[in-house]
Design a protein around this motif. Structure first.
Motif, PDB file in Angstrom:
ATOM      1  N   ALA A  20       0.845  -1.202   0.000  1.00 32.38           N
ATOM      2  CA  ALA A  20       0.000   0.000   0.000  1.00 32.38           C
ATOM      3  C   ALA A  20       0.874   1.244   0.000  1.00 32.38           C
ATOM      4  N   GLN A  21       1.917   1.254   0.825  1.00 35.73           N
ATOM      5  CA  GLN A  21       2.793   2.415   0.900  1.00 35.73           C
ATOM      6  C   GLN A  21       3.477   2.683  -0.435  1.00 35.73           C
ATOM      7  N   GLY A  22       3.951   1.631  -1.086  1.00 35.97           N
ATOM      8  CA  GLY A  22       4.595   1.789  -2.386  1.00 35.97           C
ATOM      9  C   GLY A  22       3.642   2.329  -3.434  1.00 35.97           C
ATOM     10  N   LEU A  23       2.410   1.823  -3.444  1.00 28.68           N
ATOM     11  CA  LEU A  23       1.416   2.305  -4.403  1.00 28.68           C
ATOM     12  C   LEU A  23       1.078   3.763  -4.153  1.00 28.68           C
ATOM     13  N   LEU A  24       0.830   4.104  -2.895  1.00 32.56           N
ATOM     14  CA  LEU A  24       0.465   5.485  -2.578  1.00 32.56           C
ATOM     15  C   LEU A  24       1.616   6.448  -2.870  1.00 32.56           C
ATOM     16  N   ALA A  89      -4.453  -6.668 -13.262  1.00 35.04           N
ATOM     17  CA  ALA A  89      -4.813  -7.869 -12.500  1.00 35.04           C
ATOM     18  C   ALA A  89      -4.020  -7.950 -11.195  1.00 35.04           C
ATOM     19  N   ASP A  90      -2.730  -7.649 -11.246  1.00 30.65           N
ATOM     20  CA  ASP A  90      -1.899  -7.681 -10.042  1.00 30.65           C
ATOM     21  C   ASP A  90      -2.374  -6.640  -9.041  1.00 30.65           C
ATOM     22  N   LEU A  91      -2.659  -5.427  -9.520  1.00 33.20           N
ATOM     23  CA  LEU A  91      -3.107  -4.357  -8.633  1.00 33.20           C
ATOM     24  C   LEU A  91      -4.462  -4.689  -8.021  1.00 33.20           C
ATOM     25  N   GLU A  92      -5.342  -5.248  -8.815  1.00 38.25           N
ATOM     26  CA  GLU A  92      -6.673  -5.606  -8.314  1.00 38.25           C
ATOM     27  C   GLU A  92      -6.570  -6.709  -7.258  1.00 38.25           C
ATOM     28  N   SER A  93      -5.609  -7.606  -7.414  1.00 39.64           N
ATOM     29  CA  SER A  93      -5.479  -8.703  -6.444  1.00 39.64           C
ATOM     30  C   SER A  93      -4.945  -8.234  -5.094  1.00 39.64           C
TER      31      SER A  93
END
Length: 120
Positions: A20-24, A89-93
């Motif tokens: 989550a931190q990496g995505l944000l 797909a990876d992000l949704e998972s």
């Protein structure tokens, strides 16, 4: 016929390394969000040089690297073109609904009618 290869792009993370931190952190920057918005809206992968971003080539390279290392995009070469694909797909998972929610948000804040900017 040109063959797609990831051999020259070696720092993709595995889906179980996406955080989550990496995505944000990756999506906080408006240029990176623009890249993701363009990939999100596209039916095909996009070459680095075909994005509508107003930054130098070296700054663009940095933004793509941040997105790649966060697990948001995957890059591969077709001939000399570096192609980009959104890892939907990876992000949704790992973060169900996150990318769709961010893409649905307006890029700029809307001010309420009659809002006074200098007073709280």
């Amino acid at each position: 016929m040109q063959i797609a290869t990831e051999e020259r792009v070696t720092d993709h993370i595995e889906v179980d390394e996406i955080t989550a931190q990496g995505l944000l952190d990756a999506l906080v920057d408006p240029v990176r969000r623009s890249i993701v918005r363009q990939l999100f809206a596209s039916d095909t992968d996009i070459a680095c040089g075909h994005f509508d971003i107003n930054v130098s080539r070296s700054t663009g390279t940095h933004h793509f690297k941040v997105l790649r290392q966060a697990g948001v995009i995957r890059q591969y070469y077709v001939g000399t073109s570096k192609m980009n694909t959104l890892r939907r797909a990876d992000l949704e998972s790992v973060a169900p609904g996150l990318i769709e929610a961010i893409m649905a948000m307006p890029e700029t804040a809307r001010r309420p009618a009659g809002a006074d900017s200098g007073r709280h």
